[in-house]
Write an enzyme that holds these catalytic residues in place. Structure first.
Site, PDB file in Angstrom:
ATOM      1  N   ASP A 170       0.815  -1.213   0.000  1.00 18.12           N
ATOM      2  CA  ASP A 170       0.000   0.000   0.000  1.00 18.12           C
ATOM      3  C   ASP A 170       0.850   1.265   0.000  1.00 18.12           C
ATOM      4  OD1 ASP A 170      -2.386  -1.377   0.014  1.00 18.12           O
ATOM      5  OD2 ASP A 170      -2.589  -1.347   2.195  1.00 18.12           O
ATOM      6  N   GLU A 203      13.048   3.329   5.056  1.00 15.28           N
ATOM      7  CA  GLU A 203      12.164   3.174   6.211  1.00 15.28           C
ATOM      8  C   GLU A 203      11.329   4.424   6.449  1.00 15.28           C
ATOM      9  OE1 GLU A 203      14.161   0.676   9.505  1.00 15.28           O
ATOM     10  OE2 GLU A 203      15.812   1.798   8.582  1.00 15.28           O
ATOM     11  N   SER A 223      11.640  12.025   6.520  1.00 13.26           N
ATOM     12  CA  SER A 223      10.935  12.506   5.330  1.00 13.26           C
ATOM     13  C   SER A 223      11.821  13.452   4.540  1.00 13.26           C
ATOM     14  CB  SER A 223       9.630  13.208   5.717  1.00 13.26           C
ATOM     15  OG  SER A 223       9.894  14.382   6.456  1.00 13.26           O
ATOM     16  N   ALA A 246      16.600   8.528  11.819  1.00 11.16           N
ATOM     17  CA  ALA A 246      15.211   8.283  12.201  1.00 11.16           C
ATOM     18  C   ALA A 246      14.528   9.585  12.622  1.00 11.16           C
ATOM     19  CB  ALA A 246      15.155   7.270  13.339  1.00 11.16           C
ATOM     20  N   GLU A 261      21.514  13.756  11.718  1.00 10.18           N
ATOM     21  CA  GLU A 261      21.251  13.000  12.938  1.00 10.18           C
ATOM     22  C   GLU A 261      19.753  12.817  13.163  1.00 10.18           C
ATOM     23  OE1 GLU A 261      22.583  14.754  16.563  1.00 10.18           O
ATOM     24  OE2 GLU A 261      20.976  16.215  16.610  1.00 10.18           O
ATOM     25  N   ALA A 262      19.415  11.809  13.939  1.00 12.21           N
ATOM     26  CA  ALA A 262      18.019  11.477  14.228  1.00 12.21           C
ATOM     27  C   ALA A 262      17.283  12.680  14.812  1.00 12.21           C
ATOM     28  CB  ALA A 262      17.943  10.294  15.183  1.00 12.21           C
ATOM     29  N   GLY A 269      16.089  27.319   4.733  1.00 11.58           N
ATOM     30  CA  GLY A 269      16.273  28.523   5.544  1.00 11.58           C
ATOM     31  C   GLY A 269      16.878  28.291   6.909  1.00 11.58           C
ATOM     32  N   LYS A 290      22.902  29.538   5.647  1.00  9.91           N
ATOM     33  CA  LYS A 290      21.597  28.907   5.503  1.00  9.91           C
ATOM     34  C   LYS A 290      21.758  27.501   4.939  1.00  9.91           C
ATOM     35  CE  LYS A 290      18.692  33.008   4.925  1.00  9.91           C
ATOM     36  NZ  LYS A 290      17.701  33.680   4.041  1.00  9.91           N
TER      37      LYS A 290
END
Length: 329
Positions: A170, A203, A223, A246, A261-262, A269, A290
């Site tokens: 999915d 992941e 993301s 993560a 880093e996690a 910006g 920036k």
């Protein structure tokens, strides 16, 4: 003038009662100029074709599609052919003209019985369930399970690429490009016109327009901002042997051998201290830039200084190495 890139193929289209194309499946697609009508191969769909509507109100008809890949999308069949090209690894993300794709794709009820039109779904669902109950065991009911209501279907219902593992079908849309050696874990997500260019661990979320380089890892809950999520026309990417930790995120590109880093989100910006060991030892203020100034640069470790709270970019000599045993798919 550059020669127009083209593709073609026979597809099996699902047409609803109103004449709208719900989906088109291309078992095979070809790059190049389409053959003349007299020279076209047989579509080979056989008994799968039915010109009358089934209980879903859907007809399944063969369609021969020719696509001018550098021009805007002309039809639903054209849109589906371009999505197939990417999932079949015949075209990489960001190499096809996808202008107008949302307007050409219909919103569809995706089910275990295939696509339904949204408008008359309730009645069609009853028809299918009643027919299933009559042909099944007494007292049993053949449910129609709704998987999603969306313009884009699951990739695995149309294309199954070799050499990959996908924990949850999915979460990979048709139009995703997954290279051999890619593992998409259960919480991973890959959108259309996005994907991996080599062996990768996914992941987290790989948004539309994003590509991840060979040997890189997108950690759980991470993301990457895409062109549909506030990034405008900017296309972010991750280079080779890099790690997005993560629950981290980026609105810039990472080069090769980088680590975020996690839990750290770096945007164009974001104010970032460029770590310099000599300046730090002397108590001199570090240069601040920036995030956009570091976009795409290689060999950088992005961290948040746990004492000052400042986000810092530190030099990094080497990239990460994936576990080979997890990617022999």
């Amino acid at each position: 003038m550059a020669e127009q890139r083209k593709a073609w193929g026979w597809g099996l289209a699902s047409i609803d009662a109103a004449g709208n194309t719900l989906d088109v499946w291309y078992p095979k697609a070809q790059l190049g100029e389409a053959p003349a009508e007299a020279d076209r191969p047989n579509h080979g769909f056989g008994a799968l074709v039915h010109e009358g509507p089934d209980l879903r109100g859907v007809r399944r008809l063969p369609v021969f599609t020719e696509s001018n890949l550098d021009e805007p999308i002309e039809s639903t069949a054209d849109a589906y052919l371009r999505l197939h090209l990417m999932s079949m690894r015949l075209a990489k993300p960001n190499t096809l003209n996808l202008d107008g794709i949302f307007a050409k794709l219909n919103n569809v009820v995706w089910t275990n019985y295939g696509p339904f039109a949204v408008e008359d779904f309730t009645q069609r669902r009853l028809d299918v369930m009643a027919a299933g109950a009559q042909s099944g065991m007494p007292g049993m009911r053949a449910d129609v399970n709704v998987l999603s209501i969306d313009k884009f279907p699951r990739m695995l219902d149309y294309v199954v690429p070799s050499g990959v593992r996908i924990g949850d079908g999915d979460r990979v849309r048709l139009g995703a490009y997954l290279s051999e050696g890619t593992t998409v874990m259960h919480a991973g997500f890959v959108n259309f016109n996005a994907g991996t260019l080599g062996t990768c661990m996914i992941e987290g979320r790989v948004s539309q327009g994003v590509v991840v380089g060979d040997g890189s890892d997108v950690g759980g809950g991470a993301s990457i901002m895409g062109t549909l999520s506030g990034g405008g026309k900017l296309r972010n990417s991750i280079g080779e042997h890099s790690l997005l930790g993560a629950n981290a995120g980026i609105g810039i590109s990472l080069g090769d051998n980088c680590v975020v880093e996690a839990g750290l989100y770096v945007t164009a910006g974001t104010k970032i201290e460029v770590f310099d060991r000599e300046k730090a030892a002397a108590g001199v203020d570090l240069d601040v830039v920036k995030g956009a100034n570091l976009s795409g640069k290689n060999n950088i470790l992005f961290i948040r200084n746990s004492l000052t709270g400042a986000i810092q970019a530190r030099p990094r000599k080497s990239g990460i190495e994936l576990n080979d045993a997890l990617h022999k798919n």
